[in-house]
Scaffold this motif. Structure first.
Motif, short mmCIF file in Angstrom:
data_model
loop_
_atom_site.label_atom_id
_atom_site.label_comp_id
_atom_site.label_asym_id
_atom_site.label_seq_id
_atom_site.Cartn_x
_atom_site.Cartn_y
_atom_site.Cartn_z
N GLN A 136 0.81 -1.21 0.00
CA GLN A 136 0.00 0.00 0.00
C GLN A 136 0.85 1.27 0.00
N ARG B 245 -0.53 4.24 -2.66
CA ARG B 245 -1.95 4.25 -2.32
C ARG B 245 -2.19 4.79 -0.92
N LEU C 279 -3.61 7.90 2.23
CA LEU C 279 -4.72 8.18 1.31
C LEU C 279 -4.77 9.67 1.00
N GLN D 215 -11.91 4.23 -4.30
CA GLN D 215 -10.75 3.42 -3.99
C GLN D 215 -9.51 4.31 -4.02
N ALA D 216 -8.43 3.81 -3.44
CA ALA D 216 -7.20 4.59 -3.35
C ALA D 216 -6.43 4.49 -4.66
N GLN E 263 -3.26 4.79 -7.33
CA GLN E 263 -1.81 4.64 -7.25
C GLN E 263 -1.15 5.98 -7.57
N GLN F 42 -8.09 -3.30 -2.04
CA GLN F 42 -9.21 -2.63 -2.68
C GLN F 42 -10.37 -3.61 -2.90
#
Length: 266
Positions: free
Chosen positions: A93, A98, A101, A107-108, A110, A198
């Protein structure tokens, strides 16, 4: 006779003088800042070359992650618990950018990582020491020397419905999406299958063995090195785009040719 006092000419400053002065000041300060930044970038980065400890990872976590995940890693209203995720999920992560945040969303996304490799490993080690989970993958499973044919078959069965048969990614529901897999590092491919980030399901060793994951990674690396072996990519949208292309251009060309032949015979 009293001397006549010469009046000084009280000249007014041009209204552009203040703007010019401010501009020169900004130019000088900006140049100095750019020079200092370049010098810092050119100098050896002590953080990148120094091995950090678990205690350093704890401090980094408390400063950057505890707001959402809690000081005890138990999670808050803004972030899930990290118990059981292990070093593998943390490294995935944070190294892919990601986390942290950027903003709340479906969703996070890239983005470039905000920490050095040593800092990421230190945070991963801290989370692993408090709430153990999967370790960061290494070794043979990431070497890309697996069975490419078997890996491609596994990818089509388990992954292509979201990531596309050409691994080009695809849209999901409610603004979510499956990212493209080209350029993704092998350890992050393995971590994604192992931890299910995710919207991705978890593929544990009962679903896909480590050897299966190695084969899938090998197939993805092969596809990256040999793009579009069958011809034009057509957007890498798979059979739908290929069928549409044939329907419009292939059948269209046949109809046009038939009309031309008929016109010539008449």
């Amino acid at each position: 006779m009293p001397r006549e006092k010469k009046r000084r000419r009280s000249g007014r400053r041009s209204p552009l003088a203040a703007a010019a002065l401010i501009g020169v000041g900004l130019l000088l300060t900006g140049g100095a800042y750019a020079g200092a930044s370049a010098a810092m970038a050119a100098s050896p980065n002590e953080t990148a070359t120094t091995t950090l400890t678990v205690e350093d990872g704890e401090k980094l976590f408390q400063a950057n992650c505890a707001t959402c995940h809690g000081l005890d890693l138990a999670g808050t209203e803004n972030g899930p618990s990290l118990y059981g995720v292990g070093a593998m999920a943390v490294e995935f992560q944070v190294a892919t950018g990601r986390m942290p945040l950027q903003m709340q969303g479906p969703q996070a996304p890239q983005k470039p990582p905000q920490f050095t490799e040593d800092q990421i490993l230190a945070m991963s080690a801290y989370v692993q020491s408090v709430a153990p989970g999967p370790e960061i993958a290494s070794g043979e499973v990431l070497d890309g020397q697996g069975d490419v044919s078997h890996g491609a078959e596994l990818f089509r069965v388990n992954c292509a419905m979201c990531h596309n048969v050409a691994a080009a990614g695809g849209a999901l529901t409610e603004g979510k999406y499956a990212p493209p897999l080209a350029g993704v590092e092998p350890r992050h491919l393995y971590a994604a299958m192992e931890t299910g980030p995710q919207n991705m399901p978890v593929f544990n060793d009962l679903n896909l063995t480590p050897e299966d994951k190695r084969d899938i990674i090998s197939a993805l690396l092969w596809m990256e090195q040999n793009p579009s072996p069958g011809g034009f990519t057509l957007g890498s949208l798979g059979p739908v785009s290929e069928g549409l292309f044939i329907w419009i251009f292939g059948i269209g060309a046949l109809v046009a040719f038939t009309v031309w032949i008929t016109a010539k015979s008449n």
